[in-house]
Enzyme design. Structure first.
Site, PDB file in Angstrom:
ATOM      1  N   TYR A  69      -0.944  -2.248  -4.464  1.00  0.00           N
ATOM      2  CA  TYR A  69       0.666  -1.723  -4.566  1.00  0.00           C
ATOM      3  C   TYR A  69       1.237  -0.855  -3.328  1.00  0.00           C
ATOM      4  CZ  TYR A  69       4.971  -1.113  -7.330  1.00  0.00           C
ATOM      5  OH  TYR A  69       6.033  -1.208  -7.481  1.00  0.00           O
ATOM      6  N   LYS A 106       7.888   3.965  -5.174  1.00  0.00           N
ATOM      7  CA  LYS A 106       8.074   4.262  -6.395  1.00  0.00           C
ATOM      8  C   LYS A 106       7.979   5.786  -6.864  1.00  0.00           C
ATOM      9  CE  LYS A 106       9.153  -0.062  -7.701  1.00  0.00           C
ATOM     10  NZ  LYS A 106      10.670  -0.138  -7.901  1.00  0.00           N
TER      11      LYS A 106
END
Ligand code: NAD
Ligand code: IMJ
Length: 255
Positions: free
Chosen positions: A156, A163
């Protein structure tokens, strides 16, 4: 129909196709009687989004690529002119270079880092600033995050860092806008098969791990996120702001 969102106008950003989480949110909001304003990223996505939205009783369509300040300001000019008041915004978009979503995070390039932050995190602040004058009756802004913003999830990488910034932005925006009756929250969704999940290494095994380990022993879908969005847009959530609501079958609590 319960009509939880009757008389509310909601802006939905991030529909690309029928698998998009934003489309699940749009369907659930339409079911509850909301009027929808939908954006599409560019000419390439326009026809697909137009076709989908023709199924909704009340939906207006505008372009908005969030990398452009001009397109963001034009969007809110259109909304001001055509709709006057806005009650909700769903910010459901993210982007990073595909090649940086695999391997080691330390290989992230400077421009890849800035791109991910620009599209996936900064855009929320710009959208909130544009929406603010139109939310004259108070409002609810929500964005979508993922557990990789809180934990180091394999591959990720730069999106996880974006995020984390997005979730911090939610807290600062909630604090800024709370006095005006505007709430700002995040839904941290479990993994869902969408175009943004396509090509993710071992995505089906990520889904299987949720089915095995999440307290509810299942994965979540677009409607699970859509119904939580309805709650966040409705008056039922009037005491909630600056929050991360995990809609992930409980996965984030185990380990
Ligand atoms: P999706 O590919 O359907 O949606 C991503 C959207 O981002 C697309 O509509 C695309 O047009 C838009 N976008 C990208 N760059 C843009 C730009 N410059 N301007 C305007 N729009 C732009 O995939 P999705 O899974 O529905 O993703 C929506 C959100 O959900 C993202 O924020 C993603 O990080 C988040 N999320 C996804 C999952 C998952 O497993 N699918 C899990 C948790 C969170
Ligand atoms: C994305 C990458 C790596 C691992 C991942 C994901 N896991 C999950 C996702 C485990 C669930 C999906 N996700 C939560 C995202 O936010 C995806 C964002 C994204 C995806 C792409 C793929 C295509 C591309 N750029 C992208 N930018 C952002 O070119």
């Amino acid at each position: 129909m319960t009509e939880l969102l009757k008389d509310k106008t909601i802006l939905i950003m991030g529909i690309a196709n029928r698998w998009s989480i934003a489309w699940g949110i749009a369907e659930c909001c339409a079911r509850e009687g909301a009027s929808l304003i939908v954006t599409y990223q560019n000419e390439r996505s326009r026809d697909a989004v137009k076709q989908l939205c023709s199924a909704l009783p009340k939906a207006a369509l505008y372009p908005c690529d969030v990398s452009s300040d001009d397109e963001i300001s034009q969007l809110f000019d259109f909304i001001q002119k055509d709709h006057d008041v806005l009650h909700g915004v769903a910010h459901c978009l993210a982007f990073a270079k595909g090649e940086e979503l695999a391997g080691n995070y330390y290989n992230t390039s400077r421009d890849g880092y800035l791109l991910a932050q620009n599209i996936s995190s900064y855009s929320l602040a710009a959208i909130a600033k544009g929406a603010r004058p139109l939310m004259s009756q108070g409002g609810s802004i929500l964005t979508l995050s993922y557990l990789g913003g809180e934990r180091a999830v394999p591959n990720y990488n730069v999106m996880g860092v974006a995020k984390a910034a997005l979730e911090a932005s939610v807290r600062y925006l909630a604090n800024d806008l709370g006095p005006e009756g505007i709430r700002v929250n995040t839904i941290s969704a479990g993994p869902i098969k969408t175009v943004s999940a396509k090509g993710v290494k071992n995505f089906s095994s990520v889904l299987s791990i949720y089915e095995e380990k999440a307290p509810l022993r299942k994965t979540v879908n677009q409607q699970d996120i859509g119904d939580t969005a309805v709650f966040l847009f409705s008056d039922l959530s009037r005491g909630i702001t600056g929050e991360i609501i995990h809609v992930d079958a409980g996965y984030h609590i185990v380990g």
